[in-house]
Design an enzyme around this catalytic site. Structure first.
Site, PDB file in Angstrom:
ATOM      1  N   HIS A  24     -17.226   3.582  10.459  1.00 62.75           N
ATOM      2  CA  HIS A  24     -17.988   4.468   9.590  1.00 62.75           C
ATOM      3  C   HIS A  24     -19.470   4.193   9.846  1.00 62.75           C
ATOM      4  O   HIS A  24     -19.878   3.037   9.929  1.00 62.75           O
ATOM      5  CB  HIS A  24     -17.636   4.195   8.119  1.00 62.75           C
ATOM      6  CG  HIS A  24     -18.119   5.250   7.180  1.00 62.75           C
ATOM      7  ND1 HIS A  24     -19.441   5.379   6.838  1.00 62.75           N
ATOM      8  CD2 HIS A  24     -17.465   6.237   6.516  1.00 62.75           C
ATOM      9  CE1 HIS A  24     -19.586   6.392   6.005  1.00 62.75           C
ATOM     10  NE2 HIS A  24     -18.397   6.936   5.790  1.00 62.75           N
ATOM     11  N   HIS A  46     -13.696   0.631  10.183  1.00 65.46           N
ATOM     12  CA  HIS A  46     -13.107   1.465   9.133  1.00 65.46           C
ATOM     13  C   HIS A  46     -11.601   1.654   9.274  1.00 65.46           C
ATOM     14  O   HIS A  46     -10.875   1.683   8.290  1.00 65.46           O
ATOM     15  CB  HIS A  46     -13.807   2.824   9.163  1.00 65.46           C
ATOM     16  CG  HIS A  46     -13.527   3.702   7.997  1.00 65.46           C
ATOM     17  ND1 HIS A  46     -13.698   3.298   6.683  1.00 65.46           N
ATOM     18  CD2 HIS A  46     -13.085   4.984   7.934  1.00 65.46           C
ATOM     19  CE1 HIS A  46     -13.393   4.295   5.867  1.00 65.46           C
ATOM     20  NE2 HIS A  46     -12.995   5.322   6.588  1.00 65.46           N
ATOM     21  N   GLY A  89       0.834  -1.197   0.000  1.00 67.44           N
ATOM     22  CA  GLY A  89       0.000   0.000   0.000  1.00 67.44           C
ATOM     23  C   GLY A  89       0.867   1.246   0.000  1.00 67.44           C
ATOM     24  O   GLY A  89       2.060   1.205  -0.321  1.00 67.44           O
ATOM     25  N   ALA A  90       0.275   2.371   0.389  1.00 64.28           N
ATOM     26  CA  ALA A  90       0.990   3.648   0.368  1.00 64.28           C
ATOM     27  C   ALA A  90       2.250   3.605   1.225  1.00 64.28           C
ATOM     28  O   ALA A  90       3.307   4.111   0.824  1.00 64.28           O
ATOM     29  CB  ALA A  90       0.074   4.773   0.847  1.00 64.28           C
ATOM     30  N   LEU A 108      -3.365   8.648   5.481  1.00 63.02           N
ATOM     31  CA  LEU A 108      -2.439   8.582   4.349  1.00 63.02           C
ATOM     32  C   LEU A 108      -1.192   9.414   4.622  1.00 63.02           C
ATOM     33  O   LEU A 108      -0.085   9.048   4.217  1.00 63.02           O
ATOM     34  CB  LEU A 108      -3.124   9.066   3.068  1.00 63.02           C
ATOM     35  CG  LEU A 108      -4.073   8.069   2.387  1.00 63.02           C
ATOM     36  CD1 LEU A 108      -4.811   8.734   1.235  1.00 63.02           C
ATOM     37  CD2 LEU A 108      -3.324   6.837   1.898  1.00 63.02           C
ATOM     38  N   ARG A 116      -8.947   8.984  15.173  1.00 67.95           N
ATOM     39  CA  ARG A 116      -8.184   9.498  14.040  1.00 67.95           C
ATOM     40  C   ARG A 116      -8.849  10.727  13.438  1.00 67.95           C
ATOM     41  O   ARG A 116     -10.041  10.717  13.136  1.00 67.95           O
ATOM     42  CB  ARG A 116      -8.063   8.408  12.971  1.00 67.95           C
ATOM     43  CG  ARG A 116      -7.386   8.843  11.680  1.00 67.95           C
ATOM     44  CD  ARG A 116      -7.349   7.683  10.694  1.00 67.95           C
ATOM     45  NE  ARG A 116      -8.673   7.333  10.213  1.00 67.95           N
ATOM     46  CZ  ARG A 116      -9.174   7.707   9.044  1.00 67.95           C
ATOM     47  NH1 ARG A 116      -8.464   8.486   8.232  1.00 67.95           N
ATOM     48  NH2 ARG A 116     -10.374   7.320   8.676  1.00 67.95           N
ATOM     49  N   GLU A 123     -12.458  18.981   5.930  1.00 68.66           N
ATOM     50  CA  GLU A 123     -13.249  17.871   6.450  1.00 68.66           C
ATOM     51  C   GLU A 123     -13.509  18.066   7.935  1.00 68.66           C
ATOM     52  O   GLU A 123     -12.933  18.951   8.574  1.00 68.66           O
ATOM     53  CB  GLU A 123     -12.526  16.536   6.203  1.00 68.66           C
ATOM     54  CG  GLU A 123     -12.395  16.193   4.729  1.00 68.66           C
ATOM     55  CD  GLU A 123     -11.704  14.855   4.503  1.00 68.66           C
ATOM     56  OE1 GLU A 123     -11.073  14.341   5.432  1.00 68.66           O
ATOM     57  OE2 GLU A 123     -11.802  14.333   3.379  1.00 68.66           O
ATOM     58  N   ARG A 159     -19.407  11.421  13.316  1.00 66.88           N
ATOM     59  CA  ARG A 159     -19.602  10.030  12.883  1.00 66.88           C
ATOM     60  C   ARG A 159     -19.597   9.037  14.038  1.00 66.88           C
ATOM     61  O   ARG A 159     -20.330   8.051  14.002  1.00 66.88           O
ATOM     62  CB  ARG A 159     -18.565   9.637  11.827  1.00 66.88           C
ATOM     63  CG  ARG A 159     -17.135   9.559  12.314  1.00 66.88           C
ATOM     64  CD  ARG A 159     -16.237   8.834  11.326  1.00 66.88           C
ATOM     65  NE  ARG A 159     -16.248   9.415   9.995  1.00 66.88           N
ATOM     66  CZ  ARG A 159     -15.434   9.022   9.017  1.00 66.88           C
ATOM     67  NH1 ARG A 159     -14.549   8.057   9.244  1.00 66.88           N
ATOM     68  NH2 ARG A 159     -15.474   9.572   7.828  1.00 66.88           N
ATOM     69  N   TRP A 164      -8.708   2.219  -1.812  1.00 61.78           N
ATOM     70  CA  TRP A 164     -10.111   2.463  -1.488  1.00 61.78           C
ATOM     71  C   TRP A 164     -10.339   3.859  -0.902  1.00 61.78           C
ATOM     72  O   TRP A 164     -11.484   4.274  -0.736  1.00 61.78           O
ATOM     73  CB  TRP A 164     -10.596   1.419  -0.480  1.00 61.78           C
ATOM     74  CG  TRP A 164     -10.665   0.028  -1.035  1.00 61.78           C
ATOM     75  CD1 TRP A 164      -9.655  -0.695  -1.589  1.00 61.78           C
ATOM     76  CD2 TRP A 164     -11.811  -0.819  -1.070  1.00 61.78           C
ATOM     77  NE1 TRP A 164     -10.086  -1.937  -1.962  1.00 61.78           N
ATOM     78  CE2 TRP A 164     -11.406  -2.046  -1.650  1.00 61.78           C
ATOM     79  CE3 TRP A 164     -13.125  -0.681  -0.658  1.00 61.78           C
ATOM     80  CZ2 TRP A 164     -12.288  -3.102  -1.834  1.00 61.78           C
ATOM     81  CZ3 TRP A 164     -13.997  -1.743  -0.828  1.00 61.78           C
ATOM     82  CH2 TRP A 164     -13.581  -2.943  -1.419  1.00 61.78           C
ATOM     83  N   THR A 204      -5.240   1.339   0.605  1.00 65.57           N
ATOM     84  CA  THR A 204      -4.902   2.636   0.008  1.00 65.57           C
ATOM     85  C   THR A 204      -5.798   2.950  -1.181  1.00 65.57           C
ATOM     86  O   THR A 204      -6.325   4.057  -1.308  1.00 65.57           O
ATOM     87  CB  THR A 204      -3.426   2.647  -0.447  1.00 65.57           C
ATOM     88  OG1 THR A 204      -2.584   2.556   0.699  1.00 65.57           O
ATOM     89  CG2 THR A 204      -3.105   3.941  -1.195  1.00 65.57           C
ATOM     90  N   ASP A 258      -2.436  -8.843   9.745  1.00 64.54           N
ATOM     91  CA  ASP A 258      -1.323  -9.786   9.654  1.00 64.54           C
ATOM     92  C   ASP A 258      -0.058  -9.263  10.336  1.00 64.54           C
ATOM     93  O   ASP A 258       0.584  -9.968  11.110  1.00 64.54           O
ATOM     94  CB  ASP A 258      -1.013 -10.115   8.189  1.00 64.54           C
ATOM     95  CG  ASP A 258      -2.218 -10.683   7.450  1.00 64.54           C
ATOM     96  OD1 ASP A 258      -3.116 -11.218   8.108  1.00 64.54           O
ATOM     97  OD2 ASP A 258      -2.244 -10.575   6.218  1.00 64.54           O
TER      98      ASP A 258
END
Length: 535
Positions: A237, A344, A15-16, A385, A379, A115, A283, A46, A44, A216
């Protein structure tokens, strides 16, 4: 036939975080980047939102730090937060330099959004598919790097340390990997090993994450002897589409922002009983309210209704949701959308410093796998990211400066499968997989009680025994390895939740509804658990 490979650096995860680390290494360092599925199958890709960074003259490092600390509910480590934010601009400039096509609102000026929880416009994005753009760009660059070897369809089984080989010291020397194409177990050794395997949201029945989010790296590090921290903080979420054919499809919070109403199965609204902002509450409050009503009623789902808006308005503002739901015979211009909350993001993880170093020498962890101190108890949107980028770049720098290329790499014996047989009862894996995720959802989900947690602790102990017996007697498979990792992650989540005698951030206990005057990290140490005879 099993094979052995040796690299300077072994990066588990594509991923990133994993790709950024690989691309940040000097060209003379040979590294392998390994994915258990396709190279772009991680979380990432998604990510719909963007990356938070200080990019505007009206924004400041102090403001971004303060917003992050507030979201973290007293548990963020301020030095880690400040380091992340201070490095944010350079990380974004690096992405721009390598070609990530961020959205611009004018020539030479990138569009920034704002946001929830942010006091300024600081979210740089690529339309509503930022993760897709970042993943594609990083992968394209990685494929063209001569010093990087990309391997897919290899799932890590366990890390190998010097102590496991009977040698002095606890340094990590590599790992065993199941090659899903051949069915053989390969040995891969390296001078440094990096865990970049993402989070563990698949431990829950409903999740927004892809199938591979089975914790993992967290589980392997825990079994190898690393501490894990704050695993009780799982971000949910509020609205994931509830349909047997709609795995992991999110209904954006913008639907509520544009007037969508949350309804009980009888068609009545309920959010006004939980928060004066009703559907526009944060949320975590919305997720708790939906969870409460589902448990109270024994309902499989609740509903989100935007059908009172004009059909053209709905199709214009939510074309992707409209089309996806229509494929499932749900016309959102006429019908309410069945929804459930979904796991999430994993805010806790393997304890690391700002260089990604774990408790084990030569073993690093970056991205959602790690607990860096950035997120605390909750978070802040679009910081995830950013964390991948900043800490991957920091870890790469530390590895490059400290890697001893002259040192010989320890020899690891081949995987011994002489005492195991093929399983003729894979139904056991399927049953245990379903049972684990269901009781984690029911007992260790959004709203918790001590009684529920103790029930879960009892269930997970029995499951761990069954899975370990199965693992000891049968050849390893992808599903078995993921289940083994998930049950270990479930165990540390439950232990962490039982230790927190308060409600804070994403952890809400009906038995301890108020926060304590002072915030403390929940840190689990494998040695302590072993002494209890429970590991």
């Amino acid at each position: 036939m099993s094979q052995s490979f040796t690299y300077d650096v072994l990066i588990i995860g594509s991923g990133a975080a994993g790709l950024t680390l690989g691309l940040s290494l000097p060209e003379h360092i040979k590294a392998a980047i390994i994915s258990k599925d396709s190279l772009d199958s991680g979380s990432t890709r998604w990510a719909q939102g963007g990356v938070a960074a200080v990019l505007d003259d009206e924004d400041s490092i102090d403001a971004h730090v303060e917003d992050t600390l507030i979201a973290g509910a007293g548990l963020c480590h301020e030095p880690a937060v400040r380091y992340t934010v201070e490095e944010s601009t350079a990380a974004i400039e690096w992405l721009i330099d390598i070609g990530v096509p961020f959205t611009q609102d004018s020539p030479n000026h990138f569009h920034l959004t704002r946001e929830g929880g942010h006091s300024a416009r600081r979210i740089i994005h690529a339309a509503d598919a930022t993760g897709h753009a970042i993943s594609d760009t990083l992968l394209e660059r990685a494929r063209n790097c001569q010093n990087l070897t990309l391997l897919q369809d290899h799932i890590a089984i366990d890390l190998v340390t010097r102590s496991k080989l009977g040698l002095p010291g606890q340094a990590c020397v590599g790992g065993y990997f199941l090659n899903n194409e051949t069915g053989d177990v390969d040995v891969i050794t390296a001078r440094a090993v990096v865990l970049a395997t993402g989070g563990a949201s698949k431990v829950y029945l409903y999740t927004s994450n892809p199938d591979g989010a089975s914790g993992d790296g967290i589980a392997m590090a825990w079994r190898a002897g690393c501490r894990v921290a704050n695993m009780e903080f799982n971000q949910f979420h509020p609205t994931c589409l509830y349909h047997p054919q709609a795995k992991s499809f999110l209904i954006t919070e913008a639907v509520r922002g544009e007037g969508g109403k949350l309804l009980l199965p009888n068609g009545k609204r309920f959010m006004q009983h939980f928060d004066e902002r009703a559907e526009l509450a944060p949320r975590d409050i919305v997720a708790r309210a939906i969870d409460h009503e589902m448990k109270r009623l024994g309902a499989d789902c609740l509903f989100l209704d935007i059908s009172h808006k004009p059909a053209d308005f709905i199709k214009e503002h939510f074309p992707t949701i409209y089309e996806r739901c229509l494929q499932l015979n749900i016309d959102i211009t006429k019908d309410p959308i069945p929804v459930v909350p979904a796991a999430h993001y994993t805010c806790g993880g393997v304890v690391t410093d700002i260089h990604g170093r774990t408790d084990i020498e030569r073993l690093y962890a970056v991205g959602e796998t790690a607990s860096t101190g950035l997120h605390g108890a909750n978070r802040l949107a679009s910081n995830s990211l950013l964390e991948c980028l900043v800490f991957a770049r920091s870890a790469a720098k530390h590895i490059a400066e400290n890697l001893d290329l002259a040192a010989s790499v320890e020899k690891v014996p081949a995987w011994d499968s002489s005492q195991v047989t093929d399983s003729d009862e894979d139904v056991v894996i399927a049953h245990n997989w379903d049972e684990l995720r269901r009781f984690m959802w029911d007992y260790v989900g959004i709203v918790r009680t001590t009684k529920r947690l103790l029930r879960a602790k009892h269930r997970v102990k029995l499951l761990r025994q069954e899975i370990q017996e199965f693992y000891s007697n049968h050849k390893v498979t992808n599903d078995l390895l993921e289940l083994r990792n998930l049950v270990d992650v479930a165990d540390v989540i439950i232990r962490s939740a039982l230790l927190r005698k308060e409600s804070r951030g994403l952890h809400f206990s009906r038995d301890y509804p108020e926060p304590l005057p002072r915030a403390f990290d929940t840190v689990l140490t494998p040695k302590y658990i072993k002494e209890l005879g429970e590991l």
